[in-house]
Motif scaffolding. Structure first.
Motif, PDB file in Angstrom:
ATOM      1  N   TYR A 117       0.836  -1.201   0.000  1.00  0.00           N
ATOM      2  CA  TYR A 117       0.000   0.000   0.000  1.00  0.00           C
ATOM      3  C   TYR A 117       0.871   1.251   0.000  1.00  0.00           C
ATOM      4  N   LEU A 118       0.425   2.267  -0.749  1.00  0.00           N
ATOM      5  CA  LEU A 118       1.105   3.547  -0.812  1.00  0.00           C
ATOM      6  C   LEU A 118       0.092   4.601  -1.237  1.00  0.00           C
ATOM      7  N   ASP A 119       0.503   5.844  -1.236  1.00  0.00           N
ATOM      8  CA  ASP A 119      -0.349   6.956  -1.666  1.00  0.00           C
ATOM      9  C   ASP A 119       0.271   7.609  -2.887  1.00  0.00           C
ATOM     10  N   ASP A 120      -0.564   8.046  -3.812  1.00  0.00           N
ATOM     11  CA  ASP A 120      -0.056   8.808  -4.951  1.00  0.00           C
ATOM     12  C   ASP A 120       0.209  10.240  -4.487  1.00  0.00           C
ATOM     13  N   PRO A 121       0.736  11.110  -5.353  1.00  0.00           N
ATOM     14  CA  PRO A 121       1.083  12.469  -4.916  1.00  0.00           C
ATOM     15  C   PRO A 121      -0.085  13.284  -4.356  1.00  0.00           C
ATOM     16  N   ASP A 122      -1.328  12.927  -4.719  1.00  0.00           N
ATOM     17  CA  ASP A 122      -2.491  13.645  -4.204  1.00  0.00           C
ATOM     18  C   ASP A 122      -3.103  12.982  -2.982  1.00  0.00           C
ATOM     19  N   GLY A 123      -2.457  11.946  -2.472  1.00  0.00           N
ATOM     20  CA  GLY A 123      -2.974  11.259  -1.298  1.00  0.00           C
ATOM     21  C   GLY A 123      -4.000  10.185  -1.616  1.00  0.00           C
ATOM     22  N   ASN A 124      -4.205   9.887  -2.890  1.00  0.00           N
ATOM     23  CA  ASN A 124      -5.104   8.789  -3.253  1.00  0.00           C
ATOM     24  C   ASN A 124      -4.413   7.471  -2.922  1.00  0.00           C
ATOM     25  N   GLY A 125      -5.116   6.600  -2.217  1.00  0.00           N
ATOM     26  CA  GLY A 125      -4.545   5.315  -1.870  1.00  0.00           C
ATOM     27  C   GLY A 125      -4.361   4.437  -3.097  1.00  0.00           C
ATOM     28  N   VAL A 126      -3.257   3.687  -3.102  1.00  0.00           N
ATOM     29  CA  VAL A 126      -2.949   2.755  -4.178  1.00  0.00           C
ATOM     30  C   VAL A 126      -2.554   1.430  -3.542  1.00  0.00           C
ATOM     31  N   GLU A 127      -3.203   0.358  -3.983  1.00  0.00           N
ATOM     32  CA  GLU A 127      -2.837  -0.997  -3.559  1.00  0.00           C
ATOM     33  C   GLU A 127      -2.217  -1.693  -4.758  1.00  0.00           C
ATOM     34  N   LEU A 128      -1.015  -2.227  -4.575  1.00  0.00           N
ATOM     35  CA  LEU A 128      -0.354  -3.052  -5.585  1.00  0.00           C
ATOM     36  C   LEU A 128      -0.419  -4.474  -5.055  1.00  0.00           C
ATOM     37  N   TYR A 129      -0.992  -5.415  -5.826  1.00  0.00           N
ATOM     38  CA  TYR A 129      -1.181  -6.756  -5.280  1.00  0.00           C
ATOM     39  C   TYR A 129      -1.147  -7.825  -6.357  1.00  0.00           C
ATOM     40  N   TRP A 130      -1.050  -9.064  -5.922  1.00  0.00           N
ATOM     41  CA  TRP A 130      -1.233 -10.224  -6.797  1.00  0.00           C
ATOM     42  C   TRP A 130      -2.140 -11.196  -6.059  1.00  0.00           C
ATOM     43  N   ASP A 131      -2.929 -11.915  -6.815  1.00  0.00           N
ATOM     44  CA  ASP A 131      -3.824 -12.929  -6.247  1.00  0.00           C
ATOM     45  C   ASP A 131      -3.150 -14.290  -6.266  1.00  0.00           C
ATOM     46  N   ARG A 132      -3.256 -14.988  -5.155  1.00  0.00           N
ATOM     47  CA  ARG A 132      -2.837 -16.385  -5.147  1.00  0.00           C
ATOM     48  C   ARG A 132      -3.797 -17.176  -6.037  1.00  0.00           C
ATOM     49  N   PRO A 133      -3.358 -18.327  -6.534  1.00  0.00           N
ATOM     50  CA  PRO A 133      -4.293 -19.172  -7.285  1.00  0.00           C
ATOM     51  C   PRO A 133      -5.498 -19.518  -6.412  1.00  0.00           C
ATOM     52  N   GLU A 134      -6.669 -19.569  -7.016  1.00  0.00           N
ATOM     53  CA  GLU A 134      -7.917 -19.763  -6.269  1.00  0.00           C
ATOM     54  C   GLU A 134      -7.895 -21.025  -5.400  1.00  0.00           C
ATOM     55  N   GLU A 135      -7.231 -22.063  -5.869  1.00  0.00           N
ATOM     56  CA  GLU A 135      -7.186 -23.300  -5.075  1.00  0.00           C
ATOM     57  C   GLU A 135      -6.374 -23.142  -3.782  1.00  0.00           C
ATOM     58  N   GLU A 136      -5.619 -22.063  -3.649  1.00  0.00           N
ATOM     59  CA  GLU A 136      -4.845 -21.799  -2.428  1.00  0.00           C
ATOM     60  C   GLU A 136      -5.553 -20.837  -1.472  1.00  0.00           C
ATOM     61  N   TRP A 137      -6.706 -20.299  -1.865  1.00  0.00           N
ATOM     62  CA  TRP A 137      -7.399 -19.352  -1.002  1.00  0.00           C
ATOM     63  C   TRP A 137      -7.848 -20.045   0.277  1.00  0.00           C
ATOM     64  N   PRO A 138      -7.654 -19.392   1.430  1.00  0.00           N
ATOM     65  CA  PRO A 138      -8.083 -19.996   2.694  1.00  0.00           C
ATOM     66  C   PRO A 138      -9.615 -20.061   2.772  1.00  0.00           C
ATOM     67  N   LYS A 139     -10.095 -21.194   3.270  1.00  0.00           N
ATOM     68  CA  LYS A 139     -11.549 -21.383   3.384  1.00  0.00           C
ATOM     69  C   LYS A 139     -11.881 -21.889   4.781  1.00  0.00           C
ATOM     70  N   ASP A 140     -13.082 -21.553   5.237  1.00  0.00           N
ATOM     71  CA  ASP A 140     -13.543 -22.039   6.537  1.00  0.00           C
ATOM     72  C   ASP A 140     -14.143 -23.438   6.366  1.00  0.00           C
ATOM     73  N   ASP A 141     -14.699 -23.960   7.434  1.00  0.00           N
ATOM     74  CA  ASP A 141     -15.255 -25.314   7.411  1.00  0.00           C
ATOM     75  C   ASP A 141     -16.433 -25.457   6.453  1.00  0.00           C
ATOM     76  N   ASN A 142     -17.080 -24.344   6.096  1.00  0.00           N
ATOM     77  CA  ASN A 142     -18.213 -24.375   5.164  1.00  0.00           C
ATOM     78  C   ASN A 142     -17.784 -24.125   3.720  1.00  0.00           C
ATOM     79  N   GLY A 143     -16.466 -23.984   3.492  1.00  0.00           N
ATOM     80  CA  GLY A 143     -15.971 -23.749   2.147  1.00  0.00           C
ATOM     81  C   GLY A 143     -16.034 -22.292   1.706  1.00  0.00           C
ATOM     82  N   GLU A 144     -16.346 -21.382   2.651  1.00  0.00           N
ATOM     83  CA  GLU A 144     -16.411 -19.950   2.337  1.00  0.00           C
ATOM     84  C   GLU A 144     -15.009 -19.334   2.443  1.00  0.00           C
ATOM     85  N   ILE A 145     -14.734 -18.371   1.568  1.00  0.00           N
ATOM     86  CA  ILE A 145     -13.442 -17.681   1.606  1.00  0.00           C
ATOM     87  C   ILE A 145     -13.261 -17.018   2.965  1.00  0.00           C
TER      88      ILE A 145
END
Length: 162
Positions: A117-145
């Motif tokens: 996370y960082l801010d641009d020169p005007d203070g607008n928030g910027v998130e730089l990210y990558w998604d893990r493959p969907e099969e690696e997403w953590p899930k609860d006992d009901n299969g919800e993300i």
């Protein structure tokens, strides 16, 4: 009315930001983050993209030229999230931010993704990210993300930038 669902293939196409100084914003988004300039409208607006798309980000000073930063606790955009295709790409931009001594406001592992996370020169928030493959997403006992916010393994991430 409650049964409508937006089509699964729907995507956010672009963001258009009011900025106070067009060149300063171009220095950040194109010079630092690497977006390509697709079109300039004089000294008032620019359209920039990744990979030749017509624009992912629009920048303009039509109503905001020379304006001060907005108040931190006012309603509005929290951040623009820029999705990188691979973890290594996130590592490379993180190393670039460090090399350029650009201030980073946060870094998190969300289970489904890793983010800087960082801010641009005007203070607008910027998130730089990558998604893990969907099969690696953590899930609860009901299969919800089950997203979370934990410390990002910055050292492990930066090892990929080499």
């Amino acid at each position: 009315m409650n049964d409508y669902k937006i089509p699964a293939q729907t995507r956010i196409g672009h963001v258009h930001l009011k900025v106070s100084n067009l060149q300063q914003s171009l220095d950040f988004y194109s010079g630092l983050l690497g977006f390509e300039k697709m079109q300039l409208y004089g000294d008032q607006a620019a359209f920039i993209s990744a990979g030749g798309y017509h624009h992912h980000i629009g920048l303009n000073t039509w109503q905001s030229k020379g304006a001060p930063r907005g108040p931190e606790y006012a309603p509005g955009l929290f951040h623009t999230a820029i999705l990188y295709p691979e973890r290594k790409d996130l590592a490379i931009i993180l190393q670039r931010l460090i090399d350029e001594k650009y201030p980073i406001t946060g870094a998190s592992d969300h289970g489904v993704s890793e983010a800087i996370y960082l801010d641009d020169p005007d203070g607008n928030g910027v998130e730089l990210y990558w998604d893990r493959p969907e099969e690696e997403w953590p899930k609860d006992d009901n299969g919800e993300i089950e997203m979370f916010t934990r410390r990002l393994d910055i050292e492990g991430l930066l090892a990929l930038a080499k």
